[in-house]
Write an enzyme that holds these catalytic residues in place. Structure first.
Site, PDB file in Angstrom:
ATOM      1  N   LYS A   9      -1.239   6.245  -4.103  1.00 59.11           N
ATOM      2  CA  LYS A   9      -0.604   5.982  -5.391  1.00 59.11           C
ATOM      3  C   LYS A   9      -0.924   7.065  -6.433  1.00 59.11           C
ATOM      4  CE  LYS A   9      -0.419   0.915  -5.005  1.00 59.11           C
ATOM      5  NZ  LYS A   9      -0.643  -0.322  -5.809  1.00 59.11           N
ATOM      6  N   TYR A  49       9.480  -2.514  -4.991  1.00 62.99           N
ATOM      7  CA  TYR A  49       8.674  -3.668  -5.398  1.00 62.99           C
ATOM      8  C   TYR A  49       9.529  -4.873  -5.805  1.00 62.99           C
ATOM      9  CZ  TYR A  49       4.215  -1.169  -5.147  1.00 62.99           C
ATOM     10  OH  TYR A  49       3.096  -0.499  -4.712  1.00 62.99           O
ATOM     11  N   ARG A 102     -10.367   1.198  -1.743  1.00 64.01           N
ATOM     12  CA  ARG A 102     -10.286   0.654  -3.106  1.00 64.01           C
ATOM     13  C   ARG A 102     -11.663   0.505  -3.741  1.00 64.01           C
ATOM     14  NH1 ARG A 102      -5.277  -3.384  -1.648  1.00 64.01           N
ATOM     15  NH2 ARG A 102      -3.597  -2.084  -2.496  1.00 64.01           N
ATOM     16  N   ASN A 112      -4.819   0.913  -8.067  1.00 66.97           N
ATOM     17  CA  ASN A 112      -5.723   0.639  -6.945  1.00 66.97           C
ATOM     18  C   ASN A 112      -5.515   1.590  -5.766  1.00 66.97           C
ATOM     19  OD1 ASN A 112      -3.338  -0.478  -6.135  1.00 66.97           O
ATOM     20  ND2 ASN A 112      -4.149  -2.512  -5.681  1.00 66.97           N
ATOM     21  N   HIS A 115      -1.207   1.688  -1.294  1.00 63.89           N
ATOM     22  CA  HIS A 115      -0.394   0.553  -0.867  1.00 63.89           C
ATOM     23  C   HIS A 115      -0.378   0.539   0.651  1.00 63.89           C
ATOM     24  CE1 HIS A 115       3.061  -2.045  -0.077  1.00 63.89           C
ATOM     25  NE2 HIS A 115       3.397  -1.130   0.816  1.00 63.89           N
ATOM     26  N   GLU A 126       9.715  -0.983   4.917  1.00 66.42           N
ATOM     27  CA  GLU A 126       9.168   0.018   3.999  1.00 66.42           C
ATOM     28  C   GLU A 126       9.259   1.415   4.597  1.00 66.42           C
ATOM     29  OE1 GLU A 126       6.164  -3.159   1.816  1.00 66.42           O
ATOM     30  OE2 GLU A 126       5.280  -1.549   3.008  1.00 66.42           O
TER      31      GLU A 126
HETATM   32  P1  GTP Z   1      -0.036  -3.492  -1.866  1.00 65.98           P
HETATM   33  O1  GTP Z   1      -0.568  -2.844  -0.637  1.00 65.98           O
HETATM   34  O2  GTP Z   1       0.107  -2.491  -2.983  1.00 65.98           O
HETATM   35  O3  GTP Z   1       1.173  -4.334  -1.648  1.00 65.98           O
HETATM   36  O4  GTP Z   1      -1.235  -4.401  -2.359  1.00 65.98           O
HETATM   37  P2  GTP Z   1      -1.515  -5.897  -2.024  1.00 65.98           P
HETATM   38  O5  GTP Z   1      -0.662  -6.410  -0.923  1.00 65.98           O
HETATM   39  O6  GTP Z   1      -2.986  -5.950  -1.877  1.00 65.98           O
HETATM   40  O7  GTP Z   1      -1.089  -6.578  -3.396  1.00 65.98           O
HETATM   41  P3  GTP Z   1       0.268  -7.330  -3.794  1.00 65.98           P
HETATM   42  O8  GTP Z   1       1.328  -7.064  -2.797  1.00 65.98           O
HETATM   43  O9  GTP Z   1      -0.090  -8.715  -4.154  1.00 65.98           O
HETATM   44  O10 GTP Z   1       0.621  -6.575  -5.151  1.00 65.98           O
HETATM   45  C1  GTP Z   1       1.273  -5.311  -5.120  1.00 65.98           C
HETATM   46  C2  GTP Z   1       0.621  -4.404  -6.133  1.00 65.98           C
HETATM   47  O11 GTP Z   1       0.822  -4.950  -7.431  1.00 65.98           O
HETATM   48  C3  GTP Z   1      -0.896  -4.278  -6.000  1.00 65.98           C
HETATM   49  O12 GTP Z   1      -1.312  -3.271  -5.131  1.00 65.98           O
HETATM   50  C4  GTP Z   1      -1.310  -3.960  -7.422  1.00 65.98           C
HETATM   51  O13 GTP Z   1      -1.267  -2.564  -7.671  1.00 65.98           O
HETATM   52  C5  GTP Z   1      -0.273  -4.659  -8.261  1.00 65.98           C
HETATM   53  N1  GTP Z   1      -0.831  -5.897  -8.789  1.00 65.98           N
HETATM   54  C6  GTP Z   1      -1.078  -7.058  -8.128  1.00 65.98           C
HETATM   55  N2  GTP Z   1      -1.590  -7.971  -8.930  1.00 65.98           N
HETATM   56  C7  GTP Z   1      -1.690  -7.395 -10.148  1.00 65.98           C
HETATM   57  C8  GTP Z   1      -2.158  -7.824 -11.414  1.00 65.98           C
HETATM   58  O14 GTP Z   1      -2.605  -8.950 -11.616  1.00 65.98           O
HETATM   59  N3  GTP Z   1      -2.082  -6.908 -12.443  1.00 65.98           N
HETATM   60  C9  GTP Z   1      -1.592  -5.641 -12.268  1.00 65.98           C
HETATM   61  N4  GTP Z   1      -1.529  -4.785 -13.287  1.00 65.98           N
HETATM   62  N5  GTP Z   1      -1.142  -5.206 -11.092  1.00 65.98           N
HETATM   63  C10 GTP Z   1      -1.201  -6.058 -10.048  1.00 65.98           C
HETATM   64 MG    MG Z   2       1.470  -6.243  -0.848  1.00 69.89          MG
END
Ligand code: GTP
Ligand code: MG
Length: 138
Positions: A9, A49, A102, A112, A115, A126
């Site tokens: 990222k 997203y 992370r 973070n 992805h 994807e």
């Molecule tokens: P990905 O590999 O990025 O998909 O991460 P994940 O599967 O661990 O998380 P998820 O799919 O739930 O969320 C996608 C992305 O949204 C995360 O990687 C974060 O960068 C962002 N995200 C998730 N929750 C939050 C939140 O509460 N606040 C913010 N700012 N960003 C969030």
């Molecule tokens: Mg995810």
């Protein structure tokens, strides 16, 4: 053998961490079978997203992902999807285990650093979103 999709990222690319992050994948036995540096348009980030459209952080997420370049990759290996998720660590770096990407590099839940696809269907989707078949070299 399985394939998964990964993004280094903007927060990590900005801090010059591409090599250190790819090293983590390679050390765990994943191979990079496709890779490119791109600057996502806002539309691309919105599309990628789309599943999170109703979430409160969607706007910020799209903003951050299209703010500066990322590195998109296809990783291949035994249980690549799960293995990649393990190497990445928990979404919120505060909860990420020692040695994960992370834990070592992420700044916050939003920034973070990586992805990774969460299931075979999303991995295939994807990969197709960013790569054509001829760009993937196993
Ligand atoms: P990905 O590999 O990025 O998909 O991460 P994940 O599967 O661990 O998380 P998820 O799919 O739930 O969320 C996608 C992305 O949204 C995360 O990687 C974060 O960068 C962002 N995200 C998730 N929750 C939050 C939140 O509460 N606040 C913010 N700012 N960003 C969030
Ligand atoms: Mg995810």
């Amino acid at each position: 053998i399985e394939r998964t999709f990964s993004i280094i990222k903007p927060d990590a690319v900005r801090r010059n961490l591409i090599g250190k992050i790819v090293a983590k994948f390679e050390e765990a036995g994943l191979r990079v079978v496709a890779m490119k540096k791109i600057h996502m348009t806002r539309e691309q980030a919105e599309g990628f997203y789309a599943v999170h459209k109703e979430r409160p952080f969607y706007g910020e997420l799209v903003e951050q992902m299209s703010a500066s370049p990322v590195v998109v990759q296809v990783l291949e290996g035994e249980n690549a999807i799960l293995k990649n998720r393990e190497i990445m660590g928990a979404t919120n770096p505060a909860n990420a285990e020692e040695g994960t990407i992370r834990k070592e590099f992420a700044l916050s839940v939003g920034e973070n650093s990586v992805h990774g696809s969460d299931a075979p269907e999303t991995a295939a989707e994807e990969i197709r979103f960013f790569f054509t078949d001829d760009e993937i070299v196993g």
